[in-house]
Design an enzyme around this catalytic site. Sequence first.
Site, mmCIF file in Angstrom:
data_model
loop_
_atom_site.group_PDB
_atom_site.id
_atom_site.type_symbol
_atom_site.label_atom_id
_atom_site.label_comp_id
_atom_site.label_asym_id
_atom_site.label_seq_id
_atom_site.Cartn_x
_atom_site.Cartn_y
_atom_site.Cartn_z
ATOM 1 N N CYS A 67 -27.714 -7.733 -16.973
ATOM 2 C CA CYS A 67 -27.094 -7.442 -18.265
ATOM 3 C C CYS A 67 -28.102 -7.746 -19.373
ATOM 4 C CB CYS A 67 -25.830 -8.275 -18.440
ATOM 5 S SG CYS A 67 -25.110 -8.133 -20.087
ATOM 6 N N CYS A 70 -26.353 -10.807 -21.592
ATOM 7 C CA CYS A 70 -26.086 -12.145 -21.071
ATOM 8 C C CYS A 70 -26.945 -12.466 -19.856
ATOM 9 C CB CYS A 70 -24.613 -12.333 -20.741
ATOM 10 S SG CYS A 70 -24.095 -11.578 -19.194
ATOM 11 N N CYS A 129 -18.929 -11.313 -20.342
ATOM 12 C CA CYS A 129 -20.221 -11.284 -21.021
ATOM 13 C C CYS A 129 -20.219 -12.236 -22.223
ATOM 14 C CB CYS A 129 -20.523 -9.858 -21.483
ATOM 15 S SG CYS A 129 -22.241 -9.571 -21.935
ATOM 16 N N CYS A 149 -22.718 -5.812 -19.409
ATOM 17 C CA CYS A 149 -21.528 -6.074 -18.598
ATOM 18 C C CYS A 149 -20.388 -5.182 -19.071
ATOM 19 C CB CYS A 149 -21.069 -7.522 -18.770
ATOM 20 S SG CYS A 149 -22.181 -8.746 -18.093
ATOM 21 N N GLY A 164 0.786 -1.223 0.000
ATOM 22 C CA GLY A 164 0.000 0.000 0.000
ATOM 23 C C GLY A 164 0.818 1.273 0.000
#
Lengths: 290, 188
Positions: free
Chosen positions: A240, A243, A271, A265, A31
């Site tokens: 979606c 899909c 997708c 998506c 980090g």
Amino acid sequence: MTDQAYNFAYLDEQTKRMIRRALLKALAIPGYQVPFASREMPMPYGWGTGGAQVTAACLTPDDRLKVIDQGADDTTNAVSIRRFFQRTAGVETTERTAEATVIQTRHRIPEQPLSEGQILVYQVPIPEPLRFLEPRETETRKMHELEEYGLMHVKLYEDIARHGEIATAYAYPVRVEGRYVMDPSPIPKFDNPKLAGNPAIQLFGAGREARIYAVPPYSDVVSLDFEDHPFVASKADHECDLCGSAGSYLDEVITDDRGTRMFVCSDTDFCASRQAQGHRGRLSPQGATP
Amino acid sequence: MNAILTGGFADPSTQSAHAFRALLEAMARPGRIFTVAGAQPPAPISVAAGVALLTLTDSTTPLHLAGAADCEALRGWIGFHTGAPLVPAEQAQFALGRWDALQPVSRFRIGEPSYPDRSATLIVELDRLEPEGARLTGPGIKTEARLSLPETAGFRANRALFPLGLDCILTCGARLAALPRSTIVEDA
């Protein structure tokens, strides 16, 4: 076909050593933003120069590279970076998340869970999570040194005071291994839970700002929140339209000038794989086979 | 003389790329052991330590050689292949030697509170490197890892300095593992 006019993966060896040393320190201090001597790349700042330098330093000739831009393999940025490494490193490329060994990404984490042996390289515009609260680098560096992150909580609190909830929807700040507060790059906060406990190595490169940072595998990554306003990984409340997936992050697409819209998506590989498996959405062509 | 000129990477860009991937995975997954190849440094230095030197050091990285590693043959080899300036421990960005020769490790830079990355990386030569012994936990480790460390007290003291501290690359023959400052080390 590798372009012989360039060293393997474009960058010269001394530059790669410098980036590699920064990457090892970044993994050792999860980090924390390691300064590095960012190079000019043959693409404009903001197009992934940091990510491309990290990718160049990590690639081996055996790698299979995937590049996504907001989840999509087929946008200009993704296509040109993929072609850049095809040409300068001669690596294989793929659009399939599961087959890739190195994935360079702009602003998304793939829907399909990653595994050990994969490296996810993020393109980062502004690596400093405190930058919009405190413009001076000398001050933000001191704040990280002293773990003085109260200002970030004030910002999240002001969100609640103004909007009734934490309105930050992307680049949602996280705390890594209980120490450094980190900007996960402008991924939607929907993706934040995937940062934690991920088996893959996650590397972040900011070219213009000359910073590299990292999240080692299986790390503890917590999205900042409050007890009474817990973090929520939100997405558009739709399925979606291609899909039918109810669990993936969606892009909203305006389809005419009367406000008609569809949701698809953002992860094109996810997708397409679902459609190949026979899943259909609201706007899938009737009886069509993909 | 010949020993100085030979033993480097024959194909630096791809060999160092493979070597770095091993180092990256090692640093990301403390305790996991990787095999590397490509360097033939003069005795008494291991292949893995030679690979680490060739991959990470150059004329911009002050290097300290400790104990038996501080020999004429190796000084020449490093001078020819990497050009790393040889310096006392206090100024080193990298250090190479056996664990006892590197003592006291308090001589090495542990970084500054605002720049913890400005710390030394120790390349520690070991007689044995096996996934057994001291218990490792922390970032990069799913549950726990085991690694045959030369001691645990020194590494525990290093962890207590976090986010400052030293990072170690442990080498034995052609194999290496890493122990970043973030790893929690406990007795077996």
